[in-house]
Design a protein around this motif. Structure first.
Motif, PDB file in Angstrom:
ATOM      1  N   ASP A   1      -6.767   6.567  12.573  1.00 42.87           N
ATOM      2  CA  ASP A   1      -7.231   5.884  11.366  1.00 42.87           C
ATOM      3  C   ASP A   1      -8.742   5.962  11.222  1.00 42.87           C
ATOM      4  O   ASP A   1      -9.263   6.142  10.132  1.00 42.87           O
ATOM      5  CB  ASP A   1      -6.798   4.414  11.392  1.00 42.87           C
ATOM      6  CG  ASP A   1      -5.313   4.272  11.102  1.00 42.87           C
ATOM      7  OD1 ASP A   1      -4.773   5.182  10.438  1.00 42.87           O
ATOM      8  OD2 ASP A   1      -4.711   3.298  11.562  1.00 42.87           O
ATOM      9  N   PHE A   2      -9.426   5.840  12.360  1.00 38.38           N
ATOM     10  CA  PHE A   2     -10.887   5.879  12.328  1.00 38.38           C
ATOM     11  C   PHE A   2     -11.376   7.252  11.869  1.00 38.38           C
ATOM     12  O   PHE A   2     -12.209   7.368  10.971  1.00 38.38           O
ATOM     13  CB  PHE A   2     -11.435   5.563  13.724  1.00 38.38           C
ATOM     14  CG  PHE A   2     -12.930   5.542  13.807  1.00 38.38           C
ATOM     15  CD1 PHE A   2     -13.639   4.455  13.329  1.00 38.38           C
ATOM     16  CD2 PHE A   2     -13.632   6.617  14.330  1.00 38.38           C
ATOM     17  CE1 PHE A   2     -15.017   4.429  13.382  1.00 38.38           C
ATOM     18  CE2 PHE A   2     -15.007   6.601  14.386  1.00 38.38           C
ATOM     19  CZ  PHE A   2     -15.706   5.508  13.915  1.00 38.38           C
TER      20      PHE A   2
ATOM     21  N   SER B   1       0.809  -1.225   0.000  1.00 39.78           N
ATOM     22  CA  SER B   1       0.000   0.000   0.000  1.00 39.78           C
ATOM     23  C   SER B   1       0.843   1.277   0.000  1.00 39.78           C
ATOM     24  O   SER B   1       0.510   2.245  -0.698  1.00 39.78           O
ATOM     25  CB  SER B   1      -0.950  -0.003   1.196  1.00 39.78           C
ATOM     26  OG  SER B   1      -0.221  -0.210   2.378  1.00 39.78           O
TER      27      SER B   1
ATOM     28  N   THR C   1     -16.755  -8.552   6.378  1.00 36.61           N
ATOM     29  CA  THR C   1     -15.596  -9.129   7.046  1.00 36.61           C
ATOM     30  C   THR C   1     -14.480  -9.368   6.025  1.00 36.61           C
ATOM     31  O   THR C   1     -14.696 -10.040   5.018  1.00 36.61           O
ATOM     32  CB  THR C   1     -15.975 -10.478   7.690  1.00 36.61           C
ATOM     33  OG1 THR C   1     -17.118 -10.255   8.500  1.00 36.61           O
ATOM     34  CG2 THR C   1     -14.843 -11.014   8.528  1.00 36.61           C
ATOM     35  N   PRO C   2     -13.295  -8.817   6.266  1.00 37.24           N
ATOM     36  CA  PRO C   2     -12.204  -9.001   5.307  1.00 37.24           C
ATOM     37  C   PRO C   2     -11.659 -10.418   5.348  1.00 37.24           C
ATOM     38  O   PRO C   2     -11.759 -11.092   6.379  1.00 37.24           O
ATOM     39  CB  PRO C   2     -11.154  -7.993   5.767  1.00 37.24           C
ATOM     40  CG  PRO C   2     -11.465  -7.720   7.182  1.00 37.24           C
ATOM     41  CD  PRO C   2     -12.919  -7.981   7.400  1.00 37.24           C
TER      42      PRO C   2
ATOM     43  N   LEU D   1     -15.773  -1.490   4.436  1.00 33.70           N
ATOM     44  CA  LEU D   1     -15.743  -1.237   5.873  1.00 33.70           C
ATOM     45  C   LEU D   1     -16.669  -2.172   6.633  1.00 33.70           C
ATOM     46  O   LEU D   1     -16.424  -2.476   7.794  1.00 33.70           O
ATOM     47  CB  LEU D   1     -16.153   0.210   6.157  1.00 33.70           C
ATOM     48  CG  LEU D   1     -15.119   1.288   5.870  1.00 33.70           C
ATOM     49  CD1 LEU D   1     -15.737   2.660   6.019  1.00 33.70           C
ATOM     50  CD2 LEU D   1     -13.931   1.145   6.791  1.00 33.70           C
ATOM     51  N   THR D   2     -17.744  -2.624   5.992  1.00 31.33           N
ATOM     52  CA  THR D   2     -18.740  -3.390   6.736  1.00 31.33           C
ATOM     53  C   THR D   2     -18.635  -4.902   6.529  1.00 31.33           C
ATOM     54  O   THR D   2     -19.045  -5.669   7.385  1.00 31.33           O
ATOM     55  CB  THR D   2     -20.165  -2.931   6.376  1.00 31.33           C
ATOM     56  OG1 THR D   2     -20.257  -2.833   4.953  1.00 31.33           O
ATOM     57  CG2 THR D   2     -20.486  -1.590   6.985  1.00 31.33           C
TER      58      THR D   2
ATOM     59  N   LEU E   1      -7.032 -10.568   8.041  1.00 32.28           N
ATOM     60  CA  LEU E   1      -7.136  -9.598   9.139  1.00 32.28           C
ATOM     61  C   LEU E   1      -5.823  -8.882   9.416  1.00 32.28           C
ATOM     62  O   LEU E   1      -5.752  -7.969  10.223  1.00 32.28           O
ATOM     63  CB  LEU E   1      -7.605 -10.294  10.419  1.00 32.28           C
ATOM     64  CG  LEU E   1      -9.044 -10.807  10.394  1.00 32.28           C
ATOM     65  CD1 LEU E   1      -9.436 -11.360  11.752  1.00 32.28           C
ATOM     66  CD2 LEU E   1     -10.017  -9.716   9.991  1.00 32.28           C
ATOM     67  N   LEU E   2      -4.754  -9.317   8.717  1.00 37.06           N
ATOM     68  CA  LEU E   2      -3.469  -8.656   8.915  1.00 37.06           C
ATOM     69  C   LEU E   2      -3.001  -8.066   7.597  1.00 37.06           C
ATOM     70  O   LEU E   2      -3.302  -8.583   6.527  1.00 37.06           O
ATOM     71  CB  LEU E   2      -2.421  -9.648   9.412  1.00 37.06           C
ATOM     72  CG  LEU E   2      -2.532 -10.119  10.860  1.00 37.06           C
ATOM     73  CD1 LEU E   2      -1.483 -11.163  11.140  1.00 37.06           C
ATOM     74  CD2 LEU E   2      -2.400  -8.952  11.823  1.00 37.06           C
ATOM     75  N   SER E   3      -2.263  -6.982   7.677  1.00 37.04           N
ATOM     76  CA  SER E   3      -1.634  -6.431   6.478  1.00 37.04           C
ATOM     77  C   SER E   3      -0.287  -5.859   6.867  1.00 37.04           C
ATOM     78  O   SER E   3      -0.019  -5.613   8.039  1.00 37.04           O
ATOM     79  CB  SER E   3      -2.531  -5.356   5.862  1.00 37.04           C
ATOM     80  OG  SER E   3      -2.742  -4.325   6.803  1.00 37.04           O
ATOM     81  N   GLN E   4       0.541  -5.664   5.849  1.00 38.15           N
ATOM     82  CA  GLN E   4       1.881  -5.145   6.099  1.00 38.15           C
ATOM     83  C   GLN E   4       1.787  -3.726   6.645  1.00 38.15           C
ATOM     84  O   GLN E   4       1.065  -2.910   6.098  1.00 38.15           O
ATOM     85  CB  GLN E   4       2.652  -5.145   4.773  1.00 38.15           C
ATOM     86  CG  GLN E   4       4.136  -5.240   4.941  1.00 38.15           C
ATOM     87  CD  GLN E   4       4.575  -6.639   5.341  1.00 38.15           C
ATOM     88  OE1 GLN E   4       4.239  -7.603   4.696  1.00 38.15           O
ATOM     89  NE2 GLN E   4       5.321  -6.740   6.429  1.00 38.15           N
ATOM     90  N   ALA E   5       2.531  -3.470   7.716  1.00 37.21           N
ATOM     91  CA  ALA E   5       2.534  -2.112   8.251  1.00 37.21           C
ATOM     92  C   ALA E   5       3.375  -1.213   7.352  1.00 37.21           C
ATOM     93  O   ALA E   5       4.300  -1.676   6.710  1.00 37.21           O
ATOM     94  CB  ALA E   5       3.090  -2.126   9.664  1.00 37.21           C
ATOM     95  N   GLY E   6       3.040   0.065   7.318  1.00 38.49           N
ATOM     96  CA  GLY E   6       3.754   0.999   6.452  1.00 38.49           C
ATOM     97  C   GLY E   6       5.200   1.175   6.866  1.00 38.49           C
ATOM     98  O   GLY E   6       5.569   0.912   7.999  1.00 38.49           O
TER      99      GLY E   6
ATOM    100  N   LYS F   1     -10.495   7.836   8.096  1.00 35.20           N
ATOM    101  CA  LYS F   1     -11.332   7.035   7.193  1.00 35.20           C
ATOM    102  C   LYS F   1     -12.757   7.599   7.138  1.00 35.20           C
ATOM    103  O   LYS F   1     -13.359   7.709   6.073  1.00 35.20           O
ATOM    104  CB  LYS F   1     -11.360   5.584   7.684  1.00 35.20           C
ATOM    105  CG  LYS F   1     -11.835   4.608   6.650  1.00 35.20           C
ATOM    106  CD  LYS F   1     -10.653   3.928   5.994  1.00 35.20           C
ATOM    107  CE  LYS F   1     -11.090   3.176   4.750  1.00 35.20           C
ATOM    108  NZ  LYS F   1     -10.000   2.455   4.113  1.00 35.20           N
ATOM    109  N   MET F   2     -13.282   7.979   8.305  1.00 39.26           N
ATOM    110  CA  MET F   2     -14.643   8.538   8.348  1.00 39.26           C
ATOM    111  C   MET F   2     -14.703   9.858   7.584  1.00 39.26           C
ATOM    112  O   MET F   2     -15.636  10.112   6.825  1.00 39.26           O
ATOM    113  CB  MET F   2     -15.060   8.771   9.813  1.00 39.26           C
ATOM    114  CG  MET F   2     -15.438   7.512  10.556  1.00 39.26           C
ATOM    115  SD  MET F   2     -16.910   6.749   9.880  1.00 39.26           S
ATOM    116  CE  MET F   2     -16.231   5.320   9.135  1.00 39.26           C
TER     117      MET F   2
END
Lengths: 267, 305
Positions: free
Chosen positions: B111-112, B50, B294-295, B291-292, B298-303, B115-116
Motif C-alpha cells: 500500500d505504501f 471504496s 490525522t484522519p 496523508l499528513t 482510524l478504521l475502514s471496511q476492508a475490501g 500510494k507513493m
C-alpha cells in the motif's frame, strides 16, 4: 441455577442457558412479578427502490418499579477492518488489518437510565450489555495488550457509530401506567445502512442492579422487487450482470450522443 | 429524492451522483481523462464503500467515454489507428501490472509503495504539463521552429522498424512507440488501480507529439475499451458494480461529456493542457493533505466480502 459459566467462545450456550434461567426465574417468581412482554411493530422491513431507512417501535408491558434496557443486535460474526497508522513516521495510510470475532454488525442499546447506574458489571458482561461488556466479549487480533485492544475497540465503535450501525441512548423509553402494570414504548430510527438480515430485539427488566426478566422478538429486514433481483444477480450471475451493465452504459453513451447531434450540438 | 443502491447497500440522494456525473463527465469530454482520480474519492466521501466506488466508476466511464468519443469522432478528432496501438500495449501492460501487484503484496508494504507511486506520478505529470504549457503559451511563435531541430532520442525513435503514418494525428512513428508507452501506462494504471488517463494524455502530447484535440478524442477511445474490460472483471470476480449507482452517474456524465467536447473546441490546446495540469496538481495536494493530517476514523471496511 448458578451452574452455568460464562464462556466467551460459546456465546450461544450462554444465551440458551440465560434463557432457561429467565424461564426458571419467571416460574419461580410468577407470583410476585408481572410478565414482561415485547412487541416490535414494523417487524418486517422491506428494502425497495425508494428505501431510506425506517422506524421500529418497541413496546410491551413491564412491572412498575423496574428499569428497562432494550437491545437490538444482528447475529455475531467475523469482521475484517483496515487499520490506518503512520507509515514512515508521518504519512497516514492503511498499515494493517484488524480481525474481530463474535462481533455483531449492528448493536443498539436504549435504556431508561444510564446503564452503568442501573446494572452491575457482572450482569453487563453476562448479557453483553454496554460497550465495555461487548469489548470483553469480542475477540480481536492482532492486538499487543489490553490497552491496545481497548484503543482499537474504541476506534471500531467510532467507525460503527459513524455509519449508524452502533447506537446508545438513555431516557428515551416512555411509560404509561395502568393498574399495577406499566406499558413501555420507544420509537427507534432504523438506519438504511443496516443490511438485510434478521435482528434480535431483547428487553431486559432491571431491579437492584440485576436483570430479573427478559423478553425477545425479531425484526426481519428483506430486499424486495428490483433491489432483490439486482443484488441477487450481482452476487450469483456476475458475468451476465457485468455484460448488461456494459451494454446499458454503451447504449446510454451513444443515445446521448445522438440526441446532442439532433439537438444541433455539432456545428 | 432518495434511491437505494442494491450492491453498495446504502441510500443516496439522486442529486449527488447525477451532479457528480455531470461535473466529472464535463472534465472527461474536455480533457480526455476518465476522471476516476476525482470520482472514486468523492463517492467514498458520500458513503459508498471504496471497492464499490471504484468498480462502479469504471462502469460509468464506459458511458461517459462512449458519449465523449462519439462527440469527438463527429469532428474527426479520434485517431483510431493510434488508439488501437495504445490499446495493444495497455492490455499487455495491464497483465504485467496485475502480476506486479502480487509481487508487491508478497513483499509487504504494498500500500505504501502504491500510494507513493500514485502521488509521485500525479505530481510529476501535473507539474511537467503545467510548466511546459506555461512556457509554450509565453512564446507561441517560437514553437513553430521547434520540429526542425531533432534530438538524438528523436533520431533513434525514427530509426526503429515498423514506421507508420498516423493520418489523423499527422505524425509518423514506429508502431512500437505507442505500444511500448501504452504498455508502460498500462502497468502503472494496473498497479495504482486507476484508469491512467492523466498519464496517457501527457504521453500522447509530449512523446507521441499529437495535437491536443486529437489527444482528447483518442484518449477517450482507448479509455472506453479499458473500462469495458475492468467493469466486466469487477462484476465477474468481485461483484462490486452497483448498477443503480452507475445509471445515476451516467445520466450526468454522458451529457457532461458532450458539453465538455463542444466547449473544448472553443479552447486552444495550450489552455486545455494548463487547466488539466492545475486540476491534477490540486488533486495531488489534496492527497498529500490526506496523508499528513490525522484522519477522524482510524478504521475502514476492508475490501471484498
Amino acid at each position: 441455577m448458578k451452574k452455568f459459566k460464562i464462556q466467551n467462545s460459546k456465546f450461544k450456550i450462554v444465551v440458551f442457558l440465560s434463557l432457561c434461567c429467565t424461564v426458571a426465574l419467571l416460574l419461580y417468581c410468577s407470583s410476585s412479578l408481572a410478565e414482561l412482554t415485547i412487541n416490535a411493530n414494523h417487524d418486517h422491513i422491506t428494502i425497495d427502490f425508494f428505501y431510506h431507512g425506517s422506524t421500529v417501535s418497541v413496546s410491551g408491558i413491564s412491572n412498575q418499579d423496574v428499569d428497562l434496557i432494550v437491545k437490538i443486535t444482528s447475529p455475531e460474526g467475523h469482521q475484517v477492518m483496515k487499520e490506518k497508522g503512520k507509515a514512515a513516521g508521518f504519512l497516514w495510510m492503511n498499515v494493517g488489518t484488524l480481525n474481530l470475532e463474535h462481533v455483531p454488525n449492528f448493536y443498539a442499546l436504549h435504556s431508561t437510565k444510564k446503564i452503568e447506574d442501573i446494572l452491575n458489571k457482572d450482569e453487563m458482561e453476562k448479557y453483553v450489555i454496554g460497550y465495555p461488556a461487548l469489548e470483553k466479549h469480542v475477540g480481536m487480533s492482532p492486538v499487543a495488550n489490553e490497552s491496545d485492544k481497548t484503543k482499537w475497540f474504541e476506534e471500531f465503535v467510532k467507525f460503527k457509530e459513524d455509519s449508524k450501525l452502533y447506537a446508545m441512548s438513555s431516557g428515551k423509553i416512555s411509560f404509561s401506567h395502568e393498574g399495577g402494570k406499566s406499558k413501555y414504548y420507544i420509537l427507534t430510527q432504523w438506519p438504511y445502512q443496516a443490511p438485510p438480515g434478521e435482528y434480535l430485539v431483547t428487553v431486559y427488566s432491571v431491579k437492584d442492579k440485576h436483570i430479573i426478566e427478559k423478553a425477545e422478538t425479531r425484526v426481519v429486514v428483506k430486499q424486495v422487487g428490483i433491489i432483490k433481483m439486482l443484488s441477487g444477480m450481482a452476487a450469483n450471475n456476475g458475468a451476465m450482470y457485468g455484460i448488461i451493465s456494459i451494454i446499458i452504459a454503451l447504449g446510454a453513451g451513444f443515445g446521448v450522443g445522438m440526441v446532442f447531434r439532433k439537438g444541433g450540438g455539432a456545428h | 429524492m432518495y434511491l437505494y443502491l442494491p450492491v453498495a447497500l446504502t441510500s443516496i440522494n439522486i442529486l449527488i451522483p447525477v451532479g457528480l456525473g455531470l461535473a466529472v463527465g464535463l472534465l472527461s469530454g474536455l480533457f480526455g481523462v476518465g476522471g476516476g482520480f476525482l470520482m472514486t474519492p468523492l463517492l467514498i466521501m458520500f458513503g459508498i464503500p471504496s471497492t464499490v466506488a471504484a468498480a462502479t466508476d469504471s462502469n460509468q466511464i464506459v458511458a461517459a467515454s462512449t458519449s465523449g468519443t462519439y462527440a469527438h469522432w463527429k469532428v474527426g478528432n479520434v485517431d483510431f489507428k493510434m488508439g488501437f496501438h495504445l490499446l495493444i500495449g495497455g492490455f499487455v501492460g495491464g497483465l504485467f501490472g496485475v502480476q506486479g501487484i502480487k509481487i508487491l503484496r508478497a513483499m509487504g508494504n504494498a500500500d505504501f509503495v502504491i500510494k507513493m507511486a500514485y502521488v509521485l506520478m500525479l505530481g510529476i505529470a501535473g507539474a511537467y504539463m503545467f510548466v511546459e504549457s506555461l512556457q509554450s503559451m509565453n512564446k507561441n511563435k517560437v514553437e513553430d521552429a521547434k520540429p526542425e531541430k531533432e534530438s538524438g532520442v528523436a533520431r533513434l525513435l525514427k530509426s526503429l522498424p515498423l514506421q507508420t503514418h498516423y493520418e489523423k494525428s499527422g505524425v509518423t512513428h514506429s508502431a512500437l512507440i505507442p505500444i511500448v508507452f501504452g504498455g508502460f501506462v498500462g502497468v502503472l494504471a494496473a498497479v495504482m488501480g486507476v484508469g491512467g488517463g492523466f498519464l496517457m494524455v501527457p504521453v500522447m502530447v509530449y512523446i507521441l507529439r499529437m495535437p491536443m484535440h486529437v489527444v482528447v478524442g483518442t484518449s477517450l477511445f482507448q479509455i472506453l475499451f479499458n473500462c469495458i474490460e475492468v467493469t466486466f472483471l469487477q462484476a465477474y470476480t468481485n461483484h462490486n458494480v452497483d448498477f443503480v449507482l452507475a445509471v445515476l452517474l451516467l445520466l450526468g456524465s454522458t451529457i457532461g461529456a458532450q458539453v465538455g467536447a463542444v466547449f473544448g473546441r472553443k479552447l486552444k490546446g495550450g489552455q486545455l493542457k494548463i487547466i488539466l495540469a492545475v486540476i491534477v496538481l490540486v488533486v495531488t495536494v489534496k492527497i498529500i493533505f490526506e496523508l499528513t493530517l490525522t484522519p477522524s476514523l482510524l478504521l475502514s471496511q476492508a475490501g471484498g466480502h
